[in-house]
Design a protein around this motif. Structure first.
Motif, PDB file in Angstrom:
ATOM      1  N   ASN A 321      22.890 -60.842 -32.799  1.00  0.00           N
ATOM      2  CA  ASN A 321      23.529 -60.384 -34.033  1.00  0.00           C
ATOM      3  C   ASN A 321      23.799 -61.501 -35.036  1.00  0.00           C
ATOM      4  OD1 ASN A 321      23.510 -57.889 -32.851  1.00  0.00           O
ATOM      5  ND2 ASN A 321      25.611 -57.984 -32.142  1.00  0.00           N
ATOM      6  N   VAL A 322      23.650 -62.740 -34.634  1.00  0.00           N
ATOM      7  CA  VAL A 322      23.835 -63.830 -35.601  1.00  0.00           C
ATOM      8  C   VAL A 322      22.553 -64.616 -35.846  1.00  0.00           C
ATOM      9  CG1 VAL A 322      26.294 -64.171 -35.113  1.00  0.00           C
ATOM     10  CG2 VAL A 322      24.594 -65.480 -33.807  1.00  0.00           C
ATOM     11  N   CYS A 323      21.480 -64.252 -35.168  1.00  0.00           N
ATOM     12  CA  CYS A 323      20.270 -65.084 -35.260  1.00  0.00           C
ATOM     13  C   CYS A 323      19.564 -64.882 -36.608  1.00  0.00           C
ATOM     14  CB  CYS A 323      19.304 -64.757 -34.125  1.00  0.00           C
ATOM     15  SG  CYS A 323      17.803 -65.765 -34.234  1.00  0.00           S
ATOM     16  N   PRO A 324      19.403 -65.951 -37.396  1.00  0.00           N
ATOM     17  CA  PRO A 324      18.763 -65.798 -38.701  1.00  0.00           C
ATOM     18  C   PRO A 324      17.255 -65.569 -38.597  1.00  0.00           C
ATOM     19  CG  PRO A 324      19.241 -68.113 -38.297  1.00  0.00           C
ATOM     20  CD  PRO A 324      19.828 -67.336 -37.140  1.00  0.00           C
ATOM     21  N   LEU A 365      16.937 -74.022 -34.206  1.00  0.00           N
ATOM     22  CA  LEU A 365      17.960 -74.734 -33.430  1.00  0.00           C
ATOM     23  C   LEU A 365      19.241 -74.866 -34.252  1.00  0.00           C
ATOM     24  CD1 LEU A 365      15.800 -77.543 -31.714  1.00  0.00           C
ATOM     25  CD2 LEU A 365      16.247 -75.217 -30.913  1.00  0.00           C
ATOM     26  N   CYS A 366      19.570 -73.795 -34.972  1.00  0.00           N
ATOM     27  CA  CYS A 366      20.746 -73.824 -35.845  1.00  0.00           C
ATOM     28  C   CYS A 366      22.033 -73.649 -35.057  1.00  0.00           C
ATOM     29  CB  CYS A 366      20.648 -72.755 -36.929  1.00  0.00           C
ATOM     30  SG  CYS A 366      21.001 -71.079 -36.361  1.00  0.00           S
ATOM     31  N   ALA A 367      21.897 -73.192 -33.796  1.00  0.00           N
ATOM     32  CA  ALA A 367      23.031 -73.090 -32.877  1.00  0.00           C
ATOM     33  C   ALA A 367      24.021 -71.970 -33.187  1.00  0.00           C
ATOM     34  CB  ALA A 367      23.774 -74.423 -32.765  1.00  0.00           C
ATOM     35  N   ALA A 368      23.639 -71.045 -34.075  1.00  0.00           N
ATOM     36  CA  ALA A 368      24.514 -69.901 -34.317  1.00  0.00           C
ATOM     37  C   ALA A 368      24.684 -69.100 -33.018  1.00  0.00           C
ATOM     38  CB  ALA A 368      23.937 -69.010 -35.414  1.00  0.00           C
ATOM     39  N   CYS A 369      23.618 -69.052 -32.214  1.00  0.00           N
ATOM     40  CA  CYS A 369      23.657 -68.314 -30.941  1.00  0.00           C
ATOM     41  C   CYS A 369      24.641 -68.940 -29.964  1.00  0.00           C
ATOM     42  CB  CYS A 369      22.255 -68.252 -30.331  1.00  0.00           C
ATOM     43  SG  CYS A 369      21.364 -69.831 -30.340  1.00  0.00           S
ATOM     44  N   THR A 370      24.556 -70.253 -29.836  1.00  0.00           N
ATOM     45  CA  THR A 370      25.435 -70.969 -28.913  1.00  0.00           C
ATOM     46  C   THR A 370      26.892 -70.765 -29.313  1.00  0.00           C
ATOM     47  OG1 THR A 370      23.713 -72.617 -28.578  1.00  0.00           O
ATOM     48  CG2 THR A 370      25.953 -73.279 -28.018  1.00  0.00           C
ATOM     49  N   ASP A 371      27.113 -70.788 -30.611  1.00  0.00           N
ATOM     50  CA  ASP A 371      28.449 -70.629 -31.156  1.00  0.00           C
ATOM     51  C   ASP A 371      29.023 -69.243 -30.877  1.00  0.00           C
ATOM     52  OD1 ASP A 371      30.033 -72.401 -32.557  1.00  0.00           O
ATOM     53  OD2 ASP A 371      29.789 -71.305 -34.450  1.00  0.00           O
ATOM     54  N   ILE A 377      26.833 -69.996 -23.127  1.00  0.00           N
ATOM     55  CA  ILE A 377      25.488 -70.436 -22.743  1.00  0.00           C
ATOM     56  C   ILE A 377      24.985 -71.327 -23.880  1.00  0.00           C
ATOM     57  CG2 ILE A 377      23.129 -69.716 -22.162  1.00  0.00           C
ATOM     58  CD1 ILE A 377      24.297 -66.968 -21.431  1.00  0.00           C
ATOM     59  N   PRO A 378      24.543 -72.550 -23.577  1.00  0.00           N
ATOM     60  CA  PRO A 378      24.059 -73.424 -24.660  1.00  0.00           C
ATOM     61  C   PRO A 378      22.653 -73.010 -25.075  1.00  0.00           C
ATOM     62  CG  PRO A 378      23.909 -74.562 -22.550  1.00  0.00           C
ATOM     63  CD  PRO A 378      24.479 -73.203 -22.254  1.00  0.00           C
ATOM     64  N   LEU A 379      22.551 -71.865 -25.732  1.00  0.00           N
ATOM     65  CA  LEU A 379      21.237 -71.248 -25.968  1.00  0.00           C
ATOM     66  C   LEU A 379      20.278 -72.153 -26.724  1.00  0.00           C
ATOM     67  CD1 LEU A 379      22.662 -67.728 -26.602  1.00  0.00           C
ATOM     68  CD2 LEU A 379      20.847 -68.189 -24.948  1.00  0.00           C
ATOM     69  N   HIS A 380      20.768 -72.824 -27.760  1.00  0.00           N
ATOM     70  CA  HIS A 380      19.832 -73.655 -28.544  1.00  0.00           C
ATOM     71  C   HIS A 380      19.357 -74.842 -27.715  1.00  0.00           C
ATOM     72  CE1 HIS A 380      23.338 -76.205 -29.332  1.00  0.00           C
ATOM     73  NE2 HIS A 380      22.524 -77.117 -29.798  1.00  0.00           N
TER      74      HIS A 380
ATOM     75  N   GLY B 174      14.992 -76.403 -40.149  1.00  0.00           N
ATOM     76  CA  GLY B 174      14.697 -76.570 -38.711  1.00  0.00           C
ATOM     77  C   GLY B 174      13.628 -77.602 -38.410  1.00  0.00           C
ATOM     78  N   GLY B 175      13.494 -78.637 -39.235  1.00  0.00           N
ATOM     79  CA  GLY B 175      12.503 -79.685 -38.955  1.00  0.00           C
ATOM     80  C   GLY B 175      11.099 -79.113 -38.917  1.00  0.00           C
ATOM     81  N   THR B 176      10.404 -79.283 -37.792  1.00  0.00           N
ATOM     82  CA  THR B 176       9.017 -78.823 -37.727  1.00  0.00           C
ATOM     83  C   THR B 176       8.911 -77.292 -37.790  1.00  0.00           C
ATOM     84  OG1 THR B 176       9.136 -79.003 -35.328  1.00  0.00           O
ATOM     85  CG2 THR B 176       8.085 -80.808 -36.501  1.00  0.00           C
ATOM     86  N   PHE B 177      10.034 -76.589 -37.571  1.00  0.00           N
ATOM     87  CA  PHE B 177      10.020 -75.129 -37.718  1.00  0.00           C
ATOM     88  C   PHE B 177       9.519 -74.739 -39.107  1.00  0.00           C
ATOM     89  CE2 PHE B 177      12.138 -71.277 -39.276  1.00  0.00           C
ATOM     90  CZ  PHE B 177      11.891 -70.357 -38.262  1.00  0.00           C
ATOM     91  N   SER B 178       9.879 -75.544 -40.114  1.00  0.00           N
ATOM     92  CA  SER B 178       9.553 -75.193 -41.500  1.00  0.00           C
ATOM     93  C   SER B 178       8.046 -75.140 -41.736  1.00  0.00           C
ATOM     94  CB  SER B 178      10.190 -76.200 -42.460  1.00  0.00           C
ATOM     95  OG  SER B 178       9.690 -77.504 -42.184  1.00  0.00           O
TER      96      SER B 178
END
Lengths: 476, 238
Positions: A321-324, A365-371, A377-380, B174-178
């Motif tokens: 629900n938060v994943c961009p 790897l924006c870490a919204a999931c982990t947050d 769970i450290p998803l990113h 996102g670095g290389t994601f882009s």
């Protein structure tokens, strides 16, 4: 439906699904509602970070002592007259369930929502046996009616459909003649399903958390369908992933509170059901026969690895629900019944890199999931770990990328090379540069400039300016 | 106060103005700036793509280069986060782990340093117009720097703020994601640009070069009249 829901390649799926403006609107709207509700529910509870830590502690403790709690669960359920079957594979699980169904002459089977039964393709197996299998969770029921459209979200499986599409499915399959009003649609489903409940032979549920101390299977629903599925038919089968277990009702309460708040922002769901074996003498209702199928299907291979924490998951979908990224590509792009960040971590572990090696890259790897994860769970970090495994252990990265990264390693770490490279960059980029901007170029620059302008490297690097500045001669 | 600057490769090569603004702001606050010429890239692009071994040389180079610094300041939340990640990356390495731990405790992102170490909330900057702020993901979620940028920005004379809708969503860099997932990245950055446009802002402000290069590059491509500024440049305006 197996875990894998299609044959398309990830990129093809993404390109196709991103064209679906309705789906994207629905997902964005749902994300915003669910995120706000989750944050409000967490705020209202207070000390949310402490609750998360407690949830994490419970899940970690169970995974570290899984053999003990599985034994306790099985023993207690057997004492109550229930049957327990440990299935190492999907085939073993469905094989056992098929036998139980056939032994009881089961023809009509009712199901409450369960991701693990999707994972092991239970419905197909039973349908091949000639059984009529009916999903009773409203979202799953809609998808089943719509020619087994796959779920696109683990809590709200029909998130990608709007009410008009649902009305069309009902008109087509149920001879529905009313409007697309959600109340009318829900009432019709309720009336239709009620008849099915009364005439079903076998009920099958999933399991949110099994409670080891009593041998119970705990379920949360908002529609009350799990209660009806488990009370009315004579034979009851519960299917659980082997890690979905808590020691006692005390931990059950903590995790249910985290689950419902994180999933939909509710303090509790409308119904919490605990099934403890078959009907005993004096009981008013309940099944005559009770089976618990505990499914491994690749989970035990994750135990003890760097990915173990993914098994802490309580399937709340807060990360989805938060994943961009999910926001724009929708659930079906992942090709797995487990989409979003949790799916991108779990699916390659259960289904292998051959089919799913793109998924760990579908993240900034924006870490919204982990947050957002209520059990931390450290998803990113796990997504990153997958990338490392793909590159280093599996050797599956493209050659050009490998060479580029090798060059990066050398260039970035060495002063002369970094200095020369960064100094020459402006000259090298000159052919592509216009007004200090680069609008097209080769290689990765092409991929960048298809979408955006790239800045021309500065003719005077910062470090050159600083040298002058330090001497007192720089631009002030 | 003696400050050793970790300028980041993006600023060094592409955003020298951000670097100059960082130096001028810190000098105005009385800092004595050192810039070790041995600094290279922090290793994040290769590391995040899964090339952990390939990126370790760059990390070791950075640890060595900044070993003698008292305080390290960098105008990037993401690169500061990377410096703090080194201790986790080297956690099984008896030689590099303690050195990485020492690096981590003395590393600060620019606004965090100004607000929480120097104790300054108003820097005397002036800039006229309407602004919106994009909070970068690594800076807010991983580094945990959430309030310092807005504390400083709200004291900039002449600047009025409009909140950015769905500000918490990643801009798609996102670095290389882009480049690896360019089609998805495009949708993400477009939503960010649309959100910025909705606010009617003259300036989109951020505190991370990578995100700003992404958002700014898309804004230019789409010809939107929004100026993308790094927070150091805003704080250096007068």
């Amino acid at each position: 439906m197996a875990m894998k829901i299609g044959e398309g390649k990830f990129k093809e799926n993404v390109n196709k699904n991103m064209e679906d403006t309705f789906m994207r609107g629905a997902v964005a709207g749902a994300q915003e509602r669910l995120r706000t509700r989750r944050l409000d529910a967490a705020e209202e509870l207070g000390n949310w970070e402490e609750w998360r830590s407690h949830g994490e502690e419970i899940r970690k403790h169970v995974l570290d002592n899984l053999d003990y709690y599985l034994h306790e669960l099985a023993e207690n359920l057997q004492k109550r007259g229930g049957h327990v079957f440990f299935a190492e594979t999907a085939d073993e699980a469905t094989g056992y369930i098929r036998e139980v169904v056939n032994a009881n002459g089961g023809k009509k089977i009712l199901k409450a929502k369960s991701m693990v039964t999707e994972e092991i393709s239970l419905n197909q197996v039973l349908e091949q046996e000639g059984c009529k299998v009916i999903e009773t969770d409203l979202g799953e029921y809609i998808l089943q009616l719509d020619e087994h459209d796959p779920p696109s979200h683990i809590v709200a499986p029909a998130l990608h459909k709007n009410k008009e599409q649902i009305r069309d499915v009902f008109s087509d399959k149920l001879d529905y003649k009313m409007t697309s009003k959600p109340e009318e649609l829900a009432l019709h489903a309720r009336e239709t399903l009620r008849q099915e409940f009364l005439t079903a032979d076998i009920g099958i549920t999933g399991c949110n958390f099994a409670i080891a101390e009593s041998g119970s299977v705990g379920l949360v629903t908002n529609e009350g369908n799990a209660g009806l599925v488990s009370d009315l038919p004579k034979t009851q089968i519960a299917v659980m992933g082997m890690e979905r277990i808590v020691p006692t009702f005390e931990e059950f309460e903590v995790l249910v509170g985290l689950l419902t708040r994180s999933a939909v922002g509710q303090k509790l769901t409308s119904y919490i059901t605990a099934l403890t074996g078959p009907r005993e003498e004096g009981d008013a209702d309940g099944p005559e026969e009770f089976h618990l199928v505990i499914v491994d299907n690749g989970r035990s291979k994750i135990l003890g690895t760097e990915f173990q924490s993914v098994l802490q998951c309580i399937r709340c979908a807060a990360c989805i629900n938060v994943c961009p990224v999910y926001r724009h590509i929708g659930g079906h792009s992942y090709n797995s019944i487990y989409p979003g960040p949790i799916g991108a971590v779990l699916t390659p572990l259960l289904g292998g890199y051959d089919d799913f090696k793109d998924l760990p890259y579908a993240s900034t790897l924006c870490a919204a999931c982990t947050d957002a994860c209520p059990v931390k769970i450290p998803l990113h970090e796990l997504l990153h770990k997958h990338r490392q495994v793909i590159v280093e252990r599996e050797g599956r990265a493209p050659i050009s990328e490998k060479l580029a990264m090798k060059a990066f390693g050398l260039g970035a770490a060495s002063n002369p090379m970094y200095a020369a490279g960064s100094k020459m960059a402006a000259a090298m980029m000159k052919p592509f540069t216009k007004n200090d901007r680069i609008s097209s170029g080769p290689g990765p620059l092409k991929a960048w400039t298809e979408i955006r302008e790239f800045p021309a490297p500065n003719k005077e690097r910062f470090r050159d300016w600083f040298k002058q500045h330090e001497k007192g001669g720089g631009e002030q | 106060m003696k400050v050793t600057l970790f300028i980041t490769c993006i600023v060094d090569m592409f955003q020298a103005d951000v670097g100059k603004a960082t130096v001028e702001v810190l000098e105005r606050l009385g800092c004595d700036i050192k810039f070790p010429m041995g600094q290279v890239c922090c290793g994040q692009p290769a590391y995040n793509s899964g090339y952990v071994e390939e990126s370790k040389d760059a990390m070791k180079k950075m640890i060595t280069t900044f070993e003698n610094a008292e305080i390290i300041v960098t105008p990037s939340g993401s690169c500061a986060t990377m410096f703090k990640e080194y201790q986790r990356i080297f956690h099984n390495d008896p030689v590099w782990r303690p050195r990485a731990e020492r690096l981590a405790v003395k590393t600060y992102e620019l606004t965090e340093f100004i607000v929480h170490v120097l104790g300054v909330e108003n820097i005397g900057a002036k800039l006229n117009g309407v602004a919106t702020y994009h909070p970068s993901c690594h800076m807010t979620r991983l580094l945990g720097v959430k309030d310092a940028p807005m504390t400083l920005l709200q004291n900039v004379e002449g600047l009025r703020f409009e909140p950015l809708p769905n500000a918490h969503n990643c801009c798609g860099f996102g670095g290389t994601f882009s480049v690896k997932m360019g089609n998805i990245s495009e949708q993400m950055v477009d939503e960010k640009v649309d959100s910025a446009e909705q606010t009617g802002a003259d300036f989109l402000i951020g505190a991370d070069g990578g995100c700003l290069m992404n958002i700014g590059g898309r804004i230019e491509r789409r010809g939107k009249p929004i100026r993308v500024m790094h927070i150091a440049e805003v704080l250096n305006s007068r």
